[in-house]
Write an enzyme that holds these catalytic residues in place. Structure first.
Site, PDB file in Angstrom:
ATOM      1  N   THR A   1      -6.477  -0.834  10.441  1.00 25.81           N
ATOM      2  CA  THR A   1      -7.221  -1.846   9.683  1.00 25.81           C
ATOM      3  C   THR A   1      -8.597  -2.100  10.306  1.00 25.81           C
ATOM      4  OG1 THR A   1      -7.258  -4.215   9.175  1.00 25.81           O
ATOM      5  CG2 THR A   1      -5.917  -3.563  11.039  1.00 25.81           C
ATOM      6  N   ASP A   2      -9.521  -2.562   9.473  1.00 28.09           N
ATOM      7  CA  ASP A   2     -10.843  -2.940   9.996  1.00 28.09           C
ATOM      8  C   ASP A   2     -10.758  -4.163  10.917  1.00 28.09           C
ATOM      9  OD1 ASP A   2     -10.339  -4.910   8.093  1.00 28.09           O
ATOM     10  OD2 ASP A   2     -12.249  -4.679   7.024  1.00 28.09           O
ATOM     11  N   GLU A   3      -9.625  -4.881  10.859  1.00 35.68           N
ATOM     12  CA  GLU A   3      -9.510  -6.099  11.688  1.00 35.68           C
ATOM     13  C   GLU A   3      -9.502  -5.785  13.183  1.00 35.68           C
ATOM     14  OE1 GLU A   3      -6.868  -9.203  10.544  1.00 35.68           O
ATOM     15  OE2 GLU A   3      -7.120  -8.798   8.421  1.00 35.68           O
TER      16      GLU A   3
ATOM     17  N   LYS B   1      -2.218  -4.383  15.945  1.00 35.36           N
ATOM     18  CA  LYS B   1      -2.697  -3.148  15.314  1.00 35.36           C
ATOM     19  C   LYS B   1      -3.636  -2.396  16.276  1.00 35.36           C
ATOM     20  CE  LYS B   1      -2.091  -1.906  11.569  1.00 35.36           C
ATOM     21  NZ  LYS B   1      -1.011  -1.045  11.000  1.00 35.36           N
TER      22      LYS B   1
ATOM     23  N   LEU C   1      -4.279 -13.344  -0.201  1.00 32.69           N
ATOM     24  CA  LEU C   1      -5.174 -14.178  -1.026  1.00 32.69           C
ATOM     25  C   LEU C   1      -5.077 -13.912  -2.540  1.00 32.69           C
ATOM     26  CD1 LEU C   1      -7.503 -16.299  -1.171  1.00 32.69           C
ATOM     27  CD2 LEU C   1      -9.082 -14.364  -1.106  1.00 32.69           C
TER      28      LEU C   1
ATOM     29  N   TYR D   1      -1.939 -10.487  14.891  1.00 31.56           N
ATOM     30  CA  TYR D   1      -1.804  -9.316  14.007  1.00 31.56           C
ATOM     31  C   TYR D   1      -2.798  -8.223  14.401  1.00 31.56           C
ATOM     32  CZ  TYR D   1      -2.836  -6.282  10.040  1.00 31.56           C
ATOM     33  OH  TYR D   1      -3.106  -5.183   9.262  1.00 31.56           O
TER      34      TYR D   1
ATOM     35  N   ILE E   1       0.840  -1.210   0.000  1.00 27.35           N
ATOM     36  CA  ILE E   1       0.000   0.000   0.000  1.00 27.35           C
ATOM     37  C   ILE E   1       0.871   1.254   0.000  1.00 27.35           C
ATOM     38  CG2 ILE E   1      -1.908   1.197   1.139  1.00 27.35           C
ATOM     39  CD1 ILE E   1      -2.687  -1.481   2.419  1.00 27.35           C
TER      40      ILE E   1
ATOM     41  N   ASP F   1      -8.419 -24.850   7.750  1.00 27.12           N
ATOM     42  CA  ASP F   1      -8.797 -23.473   8.022  1.00 27.12           C
ATOM     43  C   ASP F   1      -7.743 -22.765   8.878  1.00 27.12           C
ATOM     44  OD1 ASP F   1     -10.376 -21.279   7.791  1.00 27.12           O
ATOM     45  OD2 ASP F   1     -12.095 -22.101   8.867  1.00 27.12           O
TER      46      ASP F   1
HETATM   47  P1  NAD Z   1       3.200  -4.927   3.444  1.00 27.62           P
HETATM   48  O1  NAD Z   1       3.523  -6.087   4.323  1.00 27.62           O
HETATM   49  O2  NAD Z   1       3.045  -5.135   1.985  1.00 27.62           O
HETATM   50  O3  NAD Z   1       4.321  -3.792   3.620  1.00 27.62           O
HETATM   51  C1  NAD Z   1       4.854  -3.448   4.864  1.00 27.62           C
HETATM   52  C2  NAD Z   1       6.093  -2.577   4.637  1.00 27.62           C
HETATM   53  O4  NAD Z   1       6.588  -2.174   5.922  1.00 27.62           O
HETATM   54  C3  NAD Z   1       7.246  -3.333   3.947  1.00 27.62           C
HETATM   55  O5  NAD Z   1       7.828  -2.505   2.970  1.00 27.62           O
HETATM   56  C4  NAD Z   1       8.238  -3.614   5.068  1.00 27.62           C
HETATM   57  O6  NAD Z   1       9.584  -3.677   4.650  1.00 27.62           O
HETATM   58  C5  NAD Z   1       7.985  -2.418   5.983  1.00 27.62           C
HETATM   59  N1  NAD Z   1       8.340  -2.701   7.381  1.00 27.62           N
HETATM   60  C6  NAD Z   1       7.961  -3.776   8.117  1.00 27.62           C
HETATM   61  N2  NAD Z   1       8.494  -3.705   9.343  1.00 27.62           N
HETATM   62  C7  NAD Z   1       9.216  -2.541   9.380  1.00 27.62           C
HETATM   63  C8  NAD Z   1       9.970  -1.907  10.386  1.00 27.62           C
HETATM   64  N3  NAD Z   1      10.103  -2.454  11.611  1.00 27.62           N
HETATM   65  N4  NAD Z   1      10.568  -0.729  10.088  1.00 27.62           N
HETATM   66  C9  NAD Z   1      10.442  -0.174   8.860  1.00 27.62           C
HETATM   67  N5  NAD Z   1       9.745  -0.746   7.871  1.00 27.62           N
HETATM   68  C10 NAD Z   1       9.118  -1.909   8.130  1.00 27.62           C
HETATM   69  O7  NAD Z   1       1.899  -4.275   4.079  1.00 27.62           O
HETATM   70  P2  NAD Z   1       0.658  -3.557   3.369  1.00 27.62           P
HETATM   71  O8  NAD Z   1      -0.331  -4.572   2.980  1.00 27.62           O
HETATM   72  O9  NAD Z   1       1.156  -2.585   2.380  1.00 27.62           O
HETATM   73  O10 NAD Z   1       0.051  -2.755   4.616  1.00 27.62           O
HETATM   74  C11 NAD Z   1       0.492  -1.449   4.929  1.00 27.62           C
HETATM   75  C12 NAD Z   1      -0.261  -0.959   6.155  1.00 27.62           C
HETATM   76  O11 NAD Z   1      -1.660  -0.956   5.895  1.00 27.62           O
HETATM   77  C13 NAD Z   1      -0.067  -1.836   7.387  1.00 27.62           C
HETATM   78  O12 NAD Z   1       0.022  -0.992   8.506  1.00 27.62           O
HETATM   79  C14 NAD Z   1      -1.325  -2.680   7.449  1.00 27.62           C
HETATM   80  O13 NAD Z   1      -1.622  -3.044   8.769  1.00 27.62           O
HETATM   81  C15 NAD Z   1      -2.342  -1.707   6.889  1.00 27.62           C
HETATM   82  N6  NAD Z   1      -3.523  -2.307   6.213  1.00 27.62           N
HETATM   83  C16 NAD Z   1      -3.356  -3.245   5.239  1.00 27.62           C
HETATM   84  C17 NAD Z   1      -4.474  -3.742   4.574  1.00 27.62           C
HETATM   85  C18 NAD Z   1      -4.342  -4.758   3.459  1.00 27.62           C
HETATM   86  O14 NAD Z   1      -5.338  -5.232   2.954  1.00 27.62           O
HETATM   87  N7  NAD Z   1      -3.135  -5.122   3.016  1.00 27.62           N
HETATM   88  C19 NAD Z   1      -5.740  -3.306   4.936  1.00 27.62           C
HETATM   89  C20 NAD Z   1      -5.881  -2.351   5.941  1.00 27.62           C
HETATM   90  C21 NAD Z   1      -4.759  -1.853   6.564  1.00 27.62           C
HETATM   91  O1  TDX Z   2      -4.073 -18.794   0.488  1.00 25.65           O
HETATM   92  C1  TDX Z   2      -5.024 -18.238   1.085  1.00 25.65           C
HETATM   93  N1  TDX Z   2      -6.258 -18.825   1.065  1.00 25.65           N
HETATM   94  C2  TDX Z   2      -7.336 -18.288   1.714  1.00 25.65           C
HETATM   95  O2  TDX Z   2      -8.432 -18.852   1.671  1.00 25.65           O
HETATM   96  C3  TDX Z   2      -4.848 -16.999   1.786  1.00 25.65           C
HETATM   97  C4  TDX Z   2      -3.510 -16.316   1.832  1.00 25.65           C
HETATM   98  C5  TDX Z   2      -5.960 -16.461   2.422  1.00 25.65           C
HETATM   99  N2  TDX Z   2      -7.156 -17.083   2.405  1.00 25.65           N
HETATM  100  C6  TDX Z   2      -8.323 -16.443   3.055  1.00 25.65           C
HETATM  101  C7  TDX Z   2      -8.104 -15.947   4.461  1.00 25.65           C
HETATM  102  C8  TDX Z   2      -8.971 -14.715   4.522  1.00 25.65           C
HETATM  103  O3  TDX Z   2     -10.314 -15.078   4.853  1.00 25.65           O
HETATM  104  O4  TDX Z   2      -8.595 -15.285   2.268  1.00 25.65           O
HETATM  105  C9  TDX Z   2      -8.973 -14.171   3.097  1.00 25.65           C
HETATM  106  C10 TDX Z   2      -7.998 -13.036   2.885  1.00 25.65           C
HETATM  107  O5  TDX Z   2      -6.765 -13.443   3.464  1.00 25.65           O
HETATM  108  P1  TDX Z   2      -5.477 -12.489   3.490  1.00 25.65           P
HETATM  109  O6  TDX Z   2      -5.186 -12.055   2.101  1.00 25.65           O
HETATM  110  O7  TDX Z   2      -4.412 -13.169   4.278  1.00 25.65           O
HETATM  111  O8  TDX Z   2      -6.044 -11.196   4.245  1.00 25.65           O
HETATM  112  P2  TDX Z   2      -6.762 -11.001   5.685  1.00 25.65           P
HETATM  113  O9  TDX Z   2      -6.386 -12.063   6.625  1.00 25.65           O
HETATM  114  O10 TDX Z   2      -8.220 -10.772   5.438  1.00 25.65           O
HETATM  115  O11 TDX Z   2      -6.052  -9.622   6.141  1.00 25.65           O
HETATM  116  C11 TDX Z   2      -5.848  -8.563   5.185  1.00 25.65           C
HETATM  117  O12 TDX Z   2      -6.777  -7.527   5.314  1.00 25.65           O
HETATM  118  C12 TDX Z   2      -6.674  -6.694   6.435  1.00 25.65           C
HETATM  119  C13 TDX Z   2      -4.422  -7.992   5.290  1.00 25.65           C
HETATM  120  O13 TDX Z   2      -3.480  -9.041   5.188  1.00 25.65           O
HETATM  121  C14 TDX Z   2      -4.234  -7.209   6.562  1.00 25.65           C
HETATM  122  O14 TDX Z   2      -2.938  -6.610   6.593  1.00 25.65           O
HETATM  123  C15 TDX Z   2      -5.281  -6.138   6.628  1.00 25.65           C
HETATM  124  O15 TDX Z   2      -5.201  -5.450   7.843  1.00 25.65           O
END
Ligand code: NAD
Ligand code: TDX
Length: 335
Positions: free
Chosen positions: A125-127, A157, A193, A153, A12, A275
Site C-alpha cells: 500500500t501507499d500508506e 504492511k 469510507l 496497519y 480487491i 478525527d
Molecule cells: P479486505 O479486508 O477486503 O480483504 C482481506 C481478505 O484477506 C479477506 O478475505 C480476509 O478473510 C482475508 N484474510 C485476512 N486475514 C487472513 C489470514 N490470516 N489468512 C488468510 N486470509 C486472511 O482487504 P482489501 O481491501 O481487499 O485489501 C487487500 C490487500 O490490498 C491488502 O493486503 C491491503 O493491505 C492491500 N491494499 C488495499 C488497499 C485498499 O484501498 N483497500 C489499497 C492498497 C493496498
Molecule cells: O467513516 C469514515 N469517515 C471518514 O471520514 C471512514 C471509514 C473513513 N473516513 C476517512 C479516513 C480517511 O481519511 O476517509 C479516508 C479513507 O478512509 P478508509 O476508507 O478507512 O481508508 P484509508 O484509511 O485511507 O486506508 C485505505 O487505503 C489504503 C485502505 O483501508 C487500506 O487498506 C489501504 O492500504
C-alpha cells in the site's frame, strides 16, 4: 501455470480473481482465505463453476496448512492479498495486524522458498510511505520515498515489505511488490469510507466525516489496480517495487459530497465526527515507473468510476444487508 491467490474473498482479491480466472483460462487458480470478518464467500461464489479455480479455507499464519498446500499444489506464482486492512481496527487492536500481515507473509515466503515458487508477489500500500503535507501538491510518493508509517496497519504492511525485500536479498526469493493508493469499486466491505457513506446515505442515516474532511486520498478503481498486478506478474522485474496510483486526489469531503449528489441525497446528512488518531493528511502516488516499464495505464476516470460504483451498491443492497445482519458468515457453509 498454477497461481495461489490469498485473501481472495476480500474486496480487491475477489475482483482480481474474477479478472484473472476468466482472462487466463489455461492457468489454474487456488484461493486461500481464512474468511475473517472481512472475507465474504458471497463475493466469490460465482467462481465455483469455473474449471480453473478452487477455494481453500485456511489461515496464512497456519504453517502446517500452508506447507501441505504448497506441497500438494506446486504453485508457480503466489499473490498475497490476505491482510487485516482497516486502519481504524489497527488503532483499537494492533496485534492481529502484526500476526496476519507480518507473520502470515513470512509463512507464505518460507513455503515459496521451500517449494521453488517462481514469483512471490506482495500486495502492499501507499500508506507505507507515511503522508504528505496538504500545502505541497508538487510532492508525490515515488518508489524511492523512505518508509515512514503512521498507524499500526501501515507499520505492519511496511514490516512485511521490508521482510519481502530481505527474502529477496538474503535467500534470492523471486519477489515483486506493488504499492497502490485507495481502491474503490464493487465488493468493498462497508467499513471503508465509500461503502460506509453509500450504505448509510441509502438509509438516510448521518454519514460520518472524520475531522474537517480535509484529508486527501488518491482514488483508483479496483480494476485498474488489478490490471497493474497482472502486468507486474507478467512483465515486472524480480526484486522491484511498483507504485500504482489513481491520479485522482480528492478531499474526503469532496468524495462524500459527490456520493450524496449521485444518490440525490442532501448534504445535511454529513456529520463531522472526532478525527482518527494519527490521521494521515494526504496520499499521492507517482506511478510513472509502472507506466513506462509495464505499459500500465488507467482505464477509469474517478467521475465515471464513482458513478458506476454507487450504482453497483444501489443494485446490491441485499449484499450490504447480508453483511450488516451477519448472514454473510453462513455463505461458505451454504455453498
Ligand atoms: P479486505 O479486508 O477486503 O480483504 C482481506 C481478505 O484477506 C479477506 O478475505 C480476509 O478473510 C482475508 N484474510 C485476512 N486475514 C487472513 C489470514 N490470516 N489468512 C488468510 N486470509 C486472511 O482487504 P482489501 O481491501 O481487499 O485489501 C487487500 C490487500 O490490498 C491488502 O493486503 C491491503 O493491505 C492491500 N491494499 C488495499 C488497499 C485498499 O484501498 N483497500 C489499497 C492498497 C493496498
Ligand atoms: O467513516 C469514515 N469517515 C471518514 O471520514 C471512514 C471509514 C473513513 N473516513 C476517512 C479516513 C480517511 O481519511 O476517509 C479516508 C479513507 O478512509 P478508509 O476508507 O478507512 O481508508 P484509508 O484509511 O485511507 O486506508 C485505505 O487505503 C489504503 C485502505 O483501508 C487500506 O487498506 C489501504 O492500504
Amino acid at each position: 501455470m498454477k497461481v495461489l491467490v490469498t485473501g481472495g474473498a476480500g474486496f480487491i482479491g475477489s475482483n482480481f480473481l474474477y479478472y484473472m480466472v476468466d482472462k487466463y483460462k489455461d492457468y489454474d487458480f487456488v484461493c486461500l482465505d481464512a474468511l475473517t470478518y472481512a472475507g465474504n464467500y458471497n463475493n466469490i461464489k460465482d467462481l465455483e463453476s469455473r474449471k480453473n479455480y478452487k477455494f481453500v479455507k485456511g489461515n496464512i499464519t497456519d504453517r502446517d496448512l500452508v506447507d501441505k498446500l504448497f506441497a500438494e499444489e506446486k504453485f508457480d506464482w503466489v499473490v498475497n492479498f490476505a491482510a487485516e486492512s482497516h486502519v481504524d481496527n489497527s488503532i483499537k487492536n494492533p496485534e492481529i495486524f502484526l500476526k496476519t500481515n507480518i507473520i502470515g507473509t513470512q509463512v507464505l515466503m518460507d513455503a515459496s522458498k521451500k517449494y521453488g515458487v517462481k514469483r512471490y508477489h506482495q500486495v502492499s500500500t501507499d500508506e507505507v510511505y507515511g503522508d504528505l503535507p496538504l500545502d505541497r501538491p508538487d510532492l508525490l510518493f515515488t518508489e524511492e520515498t523512505p518508509i515512514h508509517t503512521s498507524s499500526p496497519y501501515s507499520s505492519s504492511k511496511a514490516g512485511a515489505d521490508l521482510l519481502v525485500g530481505a527474502y529477496y536479498r538474503t535467500y534470492g526469493l523471486p519477489i515483486t511488490i506493488s504499492r497502490c493508493s485507495n481502491n474503490y469499486g464493487p465488493y468493498q466491505f462497508p467499513e471503508k469510507l465509500i461503502p460506509v457513506i453509500i450504505s448509510k446515505a441509502l438509509k438516510n442515516e448521518k454519514v460520518p466525516v472524520y475531522g474537517k474532511g480535509e484529508n486527501v486520498r488518491d482514488w483508483i478503481h479496483v480494476h485498474d489496480h488489478n490490471v497493474g498486478v497482472d502486468l507486474i506478474l507478467h512483465k515486472g522485474k524480480v526484486g522491484e517495487v511498483y507504485n500504482l496510483g489513481g491520479h485522482s486526489e480528492r478531499t474526503n469531503l469532496d468524495v462524500v459530497k459527490t456520493i450524496l449528489k449521485t444518490l440525490g441525497k442532501s448534504e445535511d446528512l454529513i456529520e463531522f465526527v472526532t478525527d482518527r488518531p494519527g490521521h494521515d493528511l494526504r496520499y499521492a502516488i507517482d506511478s510513472s515507473k509502472s507506466e513506462k516499464e509495464l505499459g500500465w495505464e488507467l482505464s477509469y476516470k474517478f467521475e465515471d468510476g464513482i458513478k458506476e460504483t454507487v450504482d453497483w451498491y444501489v443494485n446490491h443492497q441485499d449484499w450490504i444487508e447480508d453483511i450488516l445482519s451477519g448472514n454473510y458468515k453462513d455463505a461458505y457453509k451454504e455453498n
